[in-house]
Scaffold this active site. Structure first.
Site, PDB file in Angstrom:
ATOM      1  CB  SER A  26      14.873 -30.610 -10.621  1.00 48.62           C
ATOM      2  OG  SER A  26      15.491 -29.431 -10.156  1.00 48.62           O
ATOM      3  CE  LYS A  86      13.753 -27.435  -7.533  1.00 50.68           C
ATOM      4  NZ  LYS A  86      14.943 -27.297  -8.410  1.00 50.68           N
ATOM      5  CB  SER A 144      16.734 -27.379 -12.193  1.00 52.53           C
ATOM      6  OG  SER A 144      16.960 -28.756 -12.332  1.00 52.53           O
TER       7      SER A 144
HETATM    8  N1  GLN Z   1      18.893 -32.179 -15.237  1.00 52.02           N
HETATM    9  C1  GLN Z   1      20.061 -31.917 -14.480  1.00 52.02           C
HETATM   10  C2  GLN Z   1      20.301 -33.040 -13.486  1.00 52.02           C
HETATM   11  O1  GLN Z   1      19.539 -33.924 -13.456  1.00 52.02           O
HETATM   12  C3  GLN Z   1      19.980 -30.580 -13.800  1.00 52.02           C
HETATM   13  C4  GLN Z   1      19.192 -30.576 -12.549  1.00 52.02           C
HETATM   14  C5  GLN Z   1      19.253 -29.251 -11.838  1.00 52.02           C
HETATM   15  O2  GLN Z   1      19.606 -28.241 -12.418  1.00 52.02           O
HETATM   16  N2  GLN Z   1      18.922 -29.278 -10.572  1.00 52.02           N
HETATM   17  O3  GLN Z   1      21.229 -33.024 -12.759  1.00 52.02           O
END
Ligand code: GLN
Length: 496
Positions: A154, A79, A178
């Site tokens: 994400s 990532k 994410s």
């Molecule tokens: N969807 C969540 C957010 O937007 C989690 C994102 C994540 O775990 N990095 O914060």
């Protein structure tokens, strides 16, 4: 063998490499070609074929010199939130366009030491803020099961690349879901370990008290191999857990006491929080999750009703704490120490303003503003302090559950992957869809997504498993048993 190389997962590739049936150079060449052929998915942000092949040659030389190791010579991708010396790191943001780190993140370094080859850096939501990968400055990622839909986020690039068999496995990070949610949306397996298991050193920070790295792969077995290599104490991360690095693969395989043939989960108590099965849960997700639970029962587990009464509150709590920490973490992007600097400005203040206005995308700006607001004098007690108190109560609720059960199960997300653009003008809709992943994040507990079937429109559905602190072994064991009995994790989207 070459045409079918991408059909093999991490464990199988490791075995074939050990048996001398193929070389890391062959494998690396094959996957680089696949990544290239499927650029249209939008998963890849950076790659360097020459560098990858050099790593592959080095891995083959280590094998030839007698070195063993399950991951030696296995190509993976990272990532783009992990800093890498060899490839640029943007964290999905224009702010870090072209940034090259002088060092590797600990997770990256450990995986490299285990002999993995880095194929590419993978797309993600800007600074990991999002649930659909549509917040990336470099464009969305498409879901290989239906390219008009999102892969989740994400870690959307990681999920799509693994699902489309462009890479055998990838790293991800999970602050509020994410790893688990894109794994669920894309039909792959992912695990977020207990907070503190994987070093955060070299992970571009979003919300430091929540951020955690983990593997995304096809199976629990592959995740276990990767997680063992990624984890372990790191003095460079102040919140790294000071405990010996476990062998997650051995934990996954260890039989349960009293387990018999065909009933590997004998005696395992699986708690079903009633709040994880609300009326608003999509019927197809509910159906697939319940079918998976029935399968787990067949394997010997018993299902028990439990309650996590503050599940809904985890949304406001998370969306106060995470932006608060983000607003602080992202203050370092000032155009001086890091990142984009505006070309023209009047004075220092103007330079800060223009650099940050140009460098950050709309969702990141929204989070910075929310975070700054909830931390500001006069609102701190009403928002941030309250959220911290509730965070503790949410963690306590889990401990009450774990007196009645060994692991907790439920859906990962309230629906399958949505259409690209569906939530464009409604950020709150995306926040609400995080409801089932946020509680474990706030408590710092390990959580996993396991492919559990398909919904009405043919999109994958994930089963979430949550364990008590440092009980990754129990999650991997249950997921592995499930994957021995089912083939959802072996399904490949058409055309890949
Ligand atoms: N969807 C969540 C957010 O937007 C989690 C994102 C994540 O775990 N990095 O914060």
């Amino acid at each position: 063998m070459s045409a079918a190389l991408h059909e093999l997962g991490v464990a199988d590739l490791g075995r074939a490499l050990a048996a001398g049936e193929l070389s890391s150079v062959e494998l690396t060449t094959h996957f680089l070609a696949r990544l290239d052929a499927h650029r249209g998915l939008g998963a890849v942000l950076a790659s360097d074929a020459e560098a990858a092949l050099a790593q592959a040659r080095a891995a083959d030389a280590r094998r030839a010199a007698g070195e063993a190791g399950a991951l030696l010579g296995v190509p993976i991708a990272h990532k783009d939130i992990f800093v890498t010396e060899g490839l640029p790191t943007s964290a999905g943001s224009k702010m870090l366009e072209g940034y090259r780190s002088p060092f590797d993140a600990t997770v990256v370094r450990r995986l490299a030491e285990a002999g993995t080859v880095t194929l590419a850096k993978l797309n993600c939501d800007e600074f990991a803020m999002g649930s659909s990968n549509e917040n990336s400055a470099w464009g969305p990622v498409r879901n290989p099961w239906d390219t008009s839909r999102v892969p989740g986020g994400s870690s959307g690039g990681s999920a799509a690349a693994v699902a489309a068999r462009l890479v055998p496995a990838a790293t991800g990070t999970d602050t509020g879901g994410s790893i688990r949610q894109p794994a669920s949306f894309s039909g792959i397996t992912g695990i977020k370990p207990t907070y503190g298991t994987c070093s955060r050193y070299g992970m571009v920070a979003f919300a430091s008290s929540l951020d955690q790295a983990g593997p995304m792969a096809r199976s629990a077995a592959d995740c276990a191999l990767l997680l063992s290599a990624m984890s372990g104490f790191d003095p460079l991360d102040a919140t790294s857990a000071e405990r010996p690095a476990p062998d997650f693969h051995a934990q996954m395989l260890a039989p349960r006491p009293g387990a018999g043939a065909g009933r590997p989960l004998q005696g395992l108590r699986i708690g079903l929080p009633r709040e994880f099965f609300p009326a608003a849960l999509a019927a197809d997700v509910d159906g697939a999750v319940r079918a998976a639970l029935a399968e787990l029962e067949k394997l010997g587990a018993t299902l028990v009703d439990v309650s996590l009464p503050r599940t809904e509150l985890s949304i406001p709590v998370y969306y106060i704490i995470a932006p608060a920490e983000a607003s602080s973490n992202l203050s370092r992007f000032d155009g001086v120490r890091y990142g984009h600097r505006a070309a023209q400005y009047k004075d220092l203040l103007d330079m800060y303003k223009k650099s940050r206005s140009e460098g950050f995308g709309p969702e990141v700006k929204r989070r910075i503003m929310i975070g700054t607001y909830v931390l500001s004098h006069g609102y701190y007690d009403a928002y941030y302090l309250q959220a911290q108190k509730l965070r503790r109560m949410i963690a306590d609720d889990f401990q009450r559950c774990f007196t009645q059960c060994d692991v907790i199960a439920g859906p990962v997300a309230p629906s399958v992957a949505w259409k690209l653009g569906a939530q464009e003008n409604d950020p709150v809709a995306a926040y609400l869809a995080d409801i089932f992943t946020l509680p474990a994040s706030l408590a710092g507990l390990p959580g996993m997504s396991v492919p559990a079937g398909f919904g009405e429109v043919g999109m994958p559905v994930g089963l979430q498993l949550i364990g008590n602190y440092f009980q990754e072994g129990a999650l991997l064991h249950a997921a592995h048993a499930f994957q021995q009995a089912t083939d959802w994790h072996r399904r490949v989207p058409a055309g890949y």
